[in-house]
Design a protein around this motif. Structure first.
Motif: not given
Length: 205
Positions: A28, A187-190, A194-197
């Motif tokens: 990503q 935004n990383i999709k984990h 969850r999504s981490y900005p």
């Protein structure tokens, strides 16, 4: 970082180097470079420092836009993967930035490395010292999070659970940087659902 936590981090990165670029998060982040580069002024006369370069996720695409990239990291295993790519205008440098750098750069860039550094104020001071006048700064990292992004934070050398970018901006100003700003950039999709900005902090020396 204590000697024990530093040893754990080194062991982690040595083990992670082999499959690092193939992890879902690394794949990503590969899309991040174009978004960051669009915010910078890049040309073939410039020398840039990539702090915490790892296997070269930023160094390799950056090398297409500038004259020379110094890929700085403390992990020999990570840098070995970068060296294997044989990019002629990338110099791998296995060194702690706090030991001082002999070169002066037109820009410093970093992605997802700051949260591994205990002394952020000192780091920003080191970055400012190695930049020429009006040298560019571009730092990408996580917004403050609850520790769930990495999971086993201590074993992975994580000393900050993300950042409040406003506080980081204030530290950068105290280190001498100007024209400072930040914005959400990715935004990383984990795998935990969850999504981490991520934010990018920009400035000039």
């Amino acid at each position: 970082m204590t000697n024990e936590s530093q040893a754990l981090a080194e062991a982690h990165f040595a083990q992670a180097a082999e499959g690092f670029e193939h992890s879902p998060i690394s794949k990503q982040l590969a899309a991040l470079s174009d978004q960051v580069f669009a915010l910078l002024q890049l040309n073939k006369n410039q020398r840039w420092l990539d702090f915490g370069a790892g296997t070269g996720a930023l160094s390799v695409p950056l090398a297409e836009h500038v004259g020379q990239v110094t890929a700085l990291d403390t992990s020999a295993a990570m840098l070995a993967k970068l060296i294997d790519k044989n990019v002629p205008n990338i110099t791998a440098l296995e060194q702690d930035i706090f030991n001082g750098l002999s070169e002066c750069y037109e820009g410093v860039i970093s992605s997802m490395a700051l949260h591994h550094v205990a002394d952020i104020a000192g780091l920003l001071s080191c970055m400012h010292q190695c930049l020429g006048e009006n040298g560019q700064l571009a730092l990408v990292d996580l917004y403050s999070e609850d520790g769930s992004f990495h999971g086993d934070n201590a074993a992975k050398g994580v000393v900050h659970l993300g950042f409040d970018p406003q506080q980081l901006l204030e530290l950068a100003a105290a280190a001498g940087f100007k024209d400072l700003s930040y914005r959400e950039i990715f935004n990383i999709k984990h795998k935990n659902g969850r999504s981490y900005p991520l934010f990018v902090l920009l400035g000039r020396a």
